[in-house]
Scaffold this motif. Structure first.
Motif, mmCIF file in Angstrom:
data_model
loop_
_atom_site.group_PDB
_atom_site.id
_atom_site.type_symbol
_atom_site.label_atom_id
_atom_site.label_comp_id
_atom_site.label_asym_id
_atom_site.label_seq_id
_atom_site.Cartn_x
_atom_site.Cartn_y
_atom_site.Cartn_z
ATOM 1 N N ASN A 41 0.834 -1.195 0.000
ATOM 2 C CA ASN A 41 0.000 0.000 0.000
ATOM 3 C C ASN A 41 0.877 1.257 0.000
ATOM 4 O O ASN A 41 1.685 1.454 0.904
ATOM 5 N N SER B 159 -0.749 4.432 -0.774
ATOM 6 C CA SER B 159 -1.524 5.674 -0.660
ATOM 7 C C SER B 159 -2.920 5.510 -0.081
ATOM 8 O O SER B 159 -3.625 6.504 0.064
ATOM 9 N N TYR B 160 -3.333 4.294 0.280
ATOM 10 C CA TYR B 160 -4.739 4.080 0.629
ATOM 11 C C TYR B 160 -4.958 4.063 2.146
ATOM 12 O O TYR B 160 -4.117 3.583 2.904
ATOM 13 N N THR C 149 -14.189 10.883 0.174
ATOM 14 C CA THR C 149 -13.531 9.588 0.030
ATOM 15 C C THR C 149 -13.756 9.040 -1.365
ATOM 16 O O THR C 149 -14.884 9.095 -1.882
ATOM 17 N N ARG D 214 -9.464 5.972 -0.136
ATOM 18 C CA ARG D 214 -8.597 7.025 0.379
ATOM 19 C C ARG D 214 -9.302 8.359 0.229
ATOM 20 O O ARG D 214 -10.281 8.479 -0.527
ATOM 21 N N ALA E 161 -10.443 -0.601 -2.255
ATOM 22 C CA ALA E 161 -9.510 0.271 -1.544
ATOM 23 C C ALA E 161 -10.142 1.654 -1.457
ATOM 24 O O ALA E 161 -10.957 2.023 -2.307
ATOM 25 N N VAL F 211 -5.160 -2.184 -7.736
ATOM 26 C CA VAL F 211 -6.177 -1.162 -7.507
ATOM 27 C C VAL F 211 -6.448 -0.408 -8.808
ATOM 28 O O VAL F 211 -5.509 0.010 -9.507
ATOM 29 N N TYR G 114 -13.530 5.507 -3.628
ATOM 30 C CA TYR G 114 -13.558 4.055 -3.459
ATOM 31 C C TYR G 114 -13.166 3.407 -4.783
ATOM 32 O O TYR G 114 -13.759 3.702 -5.829
#
Length: 653
Positions: free
Chosen positions: A158, A160-161, A184, A177, A175, A194, A186
């Motif tokens: 991971n 950045s999430y 947010t 962020r 995922a 991702v 998704y």
């Protein structure tokens, strides 16, 4: 105080804040074992006993310092697992205890690491997905962890999430962020890769009221608690193949809360709505029949805390509100409800007081859902108001993106027993009441959020519950901040204040957040003020009690954990230093082995002992003498022992 209140027995601090006799009852997935938390040599540990012989119990862990506060069964029932940090640093590691051998293993043996549980399965019984930030403290990598062998395999690195979601096959499916707007994004995950573009997104206004709620076992449905395009968050089912959403339930006053899911299929069987009180609405006929059967036999609130794989046996908790909570074993097929334990039997027969639900209107027309507890004997006609005004404690919740709830509350009970009315108000910015109410608190720290607390206090005065000179303000985390704000921004409003791990300087608060919160920092900037902009920094400084410390004229008690990763010790040190420099008295209690709140009962009991004697000096209520309460605790009185009745003597004893 009324003569009735004075004649009411004092409930010992130990009975309210000491170790429960038992807590957190669980069933193994096959129903063969019971587990719970109970003291071993004075420290909460995990105990296990055969389902058919609960008296044949064995302590499975041997924690000698910090209490174990949560545990769960491995899906295959071969081990009990728990997470534990060190001294309140919130670097939680995952441990397992083999039920057959008693052998204990650290499943995540890393330093400065915080484990996340990302996915568990009904069909894969020996493994779970975990997130570990041992490579980069800001981001959790996803690992497949075998609970029996302890072996882990990297699934997804991971960069950045903020988090991930998996289905029942322990396949990472999503995922998420934060985006640039403070909402947010998704993203779908395919073969542990991702997607570049999000398949769903929220704006900042929905960021705390919209979230995915998990997949069905077959992965065909993704549930959402969703406020997009509406005020309160509704429950939706999304077809994962087509993306089509179907609303399952909504409520016009409150966000949809928790769900009860079928253990085998993962389908929603019931959902909860929590406005003033929590209510479960069953969709599944069989579950509805069981809930109605329980409702006929249990007073107050109840819920399911554990279920067997076949769903025929439940652990049910019950909060009767004016009696100690009890836990039962419910056999659905046999229609039997067998007592398991009473959490605090020493409270049986104690003068516990009912909690009232009230709605208070703010100066600009918002409805503030609130909870009021009155001293014993103060309301002889039962109209919900004391016969004459009594001292009051305004008890403010933390978060601030959290809420007060209805039910047994140890602080409410102790304070009411000592002769105080206790009022807890869900001010704007609190969660659970729709996004309009939540977002009304954006960038309102020390402003309209504080006005709501003042309005609640004025309501209590106008209702004859208390008088203008008899109100204290008290709380932890944001509630501690609200206490400091109350004594600096409105120095004549409160008679005194009790601040527990509250920030005093919002600029330094945001600059010292834990590294694993970095993917979420935008939400703090959007909802509090961005210190990277001139306007935002000015807003944060204006809302920081530290810069108005010289305005404090009323007694203040501050308590802090030295290892707090959220509100650093420096937050309390700063305002204590400023008060000393201005020649203003303050009492400062520091716990070297605690974090964001006090986990050890001896420390919690010592704190409430100091607090009740502090309030007694300030408001005139009753207090259990301090005695030797400090001896088993680690409390260090950094400043102002002379300002609390009996504290200097307790230090010398």
């Amino acid at each position: 105080m009324t003569s009735t209140a004075e004649a009411t027995p004092l409930i010992p601090r130990d009975a309210l804040f000491g170790n429960p006799t038992k807590a957190q009852g669980r069933l193994s997935p096959d129903g063969q074992w019971l587990s719970w938390l109970a003291p071993k040599d004075g420290v909460l540990n995990i105990w296990v006993a055969p389902r058919d012989n609960p008296d044949d119990a064995k302590a499975m862990t041997s924690s000698t310092d910090r209490p174990i506060r949560q545990h769960f069964w491995a899906p295959d029932g071969k081990s009990v697992n728990y997470i534990q940090d060190k001294g309140g640093d919130e670097n939680f590691l995952l441990y397992k205890v083999d039920v057959a051998t008693g052998e204990e293993t650290t499943l995540t043996p890393f330093e400065n690491t915080r484990v996340q549980i990302i996915g568990t399965s009904e069909t894969i019984k020996d493994s779970i997905l975990v997130g570990l930030n041992n490579r980069n403290p800001q981001f959790h990598d996803v690992y497949m962890l075998n609970l029996n062998t302890g072996e882990s395999e990297l699934v997804l690195q991971n960069e950045s999430y903020a988090g991930f979601m998996a289905d029942d096959t322990l396949t990472v499916r999503m995922a998420f962020r934060q985006n640039a707007e403070g909402g947010t994004d998704y993203f779908k995950v395919t073969d542990n890769v991702v997607a570049n573009e999000p398949f769903e997104a929220t704006a900042m206004e929905d960021s705390l009221t919209t979230s995915p709620a998990g997949y069905t076992t077959d992965g065909s449905t993704l549930y959402w608690i969703d406020s997009r395009g509406r005020n309160t968050a509704a429950l939706y089912a999304q077809d994962t193949a087509t993306g089509e959403k179907t609303m399952i339930a909504e409520d016009d006053k409150a966000d949809l809360g928790g769900t009860i899911r079928d253990p085998k299929t993962g389908e929603v069987e019931a959902y909860s709505v929590n406005y003033l009180q929590n209510e479960w609405v069953a969709i599944d006929p069989d579950l509805k029949a069981s809930m109605e059967w329980l409702d006929e036999r249990l007073d107050g609130e109840f819920g399911i805390s554990s279920r067997t794989d076949d769903d025929q046996t439940w652990i049910v908790w019950n909060d009767p509100l004016t009696a100690p909570s009890a836990t039962y074993i419910y056999d659905r097929a046999a229609s039997t409800l067998t007592p398991f334990y009473v959490a605090r039997p020493e409270l049986e027969g104690a003068p516990l007081q009912p909690m009232q639900t009230v709605e208070i209107t703010s100066r600009d027309g918002l409805t503030l859902p609130s909870y009021l507890t009155l001293p014993p004997g103060s309301d002889t006609d039962g109209d919900g108001r004391p016969d004459e005004a009594v001292p009051m404690v305004l008890l403010v919740h933390g978060g601030p993106w959290a809420r007060d709830e209805y039910g047994f509350n140890s602080a409410h009970q102790m304070l009411a027993n000592r002769g105080y009315a206790v009022l807890s108000t869900n001010f704007r910015g609190s969660t659970g009441f729709g996004k309009d109410f939540l977002n009304a608190g954006n960038k309102q720290w020390g402003l309209k959020m504080h006005d709501d607390l003042i309005d609640a206090t004025d309501w209590a005065i106008s209702e004859g519950i208390t008088s203008e000179s008899q109100v204290a303000i008290m709380g932890g985390s944001y509630g501690g901040y609200a206490t400091l704000a109350g004594l600096t921004f409105t120095p004549d409003k409160f008679a005194c204040g009790v601040d527990i791990v509250g920030p005093s300087n919002l600029e330094t608060l945001l600059s010292t957040i834990p590294p694993y919160w970095a993917p979420l920092v935008k939400i703090f900037h959007e909802r509090m003020g961005d210190p990277n902009t001139e306007e935002g920094l000015a807003l944060l400084k204006a809302a920081s009690p530290l810069y108005k410390a010289d305005q404090i004229t009323k007694p203040l008690l501050i308590a802090q954990g030295a290892n707090d990763p959220r509100v650093k010790q420096s937050e309390s040190d700063q305002i204590v230093g400023a008060m000393k420099e201005a020649g203003i008295p303050v009492t400062y209690v520091l716990y070297p082995d605690e974090g964001h709140g006090f986990a050890k009962p001896a420390n919690n009991i010592a704190f409430f002992g100091i607090a009740e004697n502090f309030l007694s000096e300030c408001l005139g209520g009753r207090a259990e003498p301090l005695g030797d309460v400090l001896e088993p605790s680690t409390a260090e009185i950094v400043e102002g022992a002379e300002h609390v009745k009996g504290l200097q003597d307790a230090l010398g004893s």
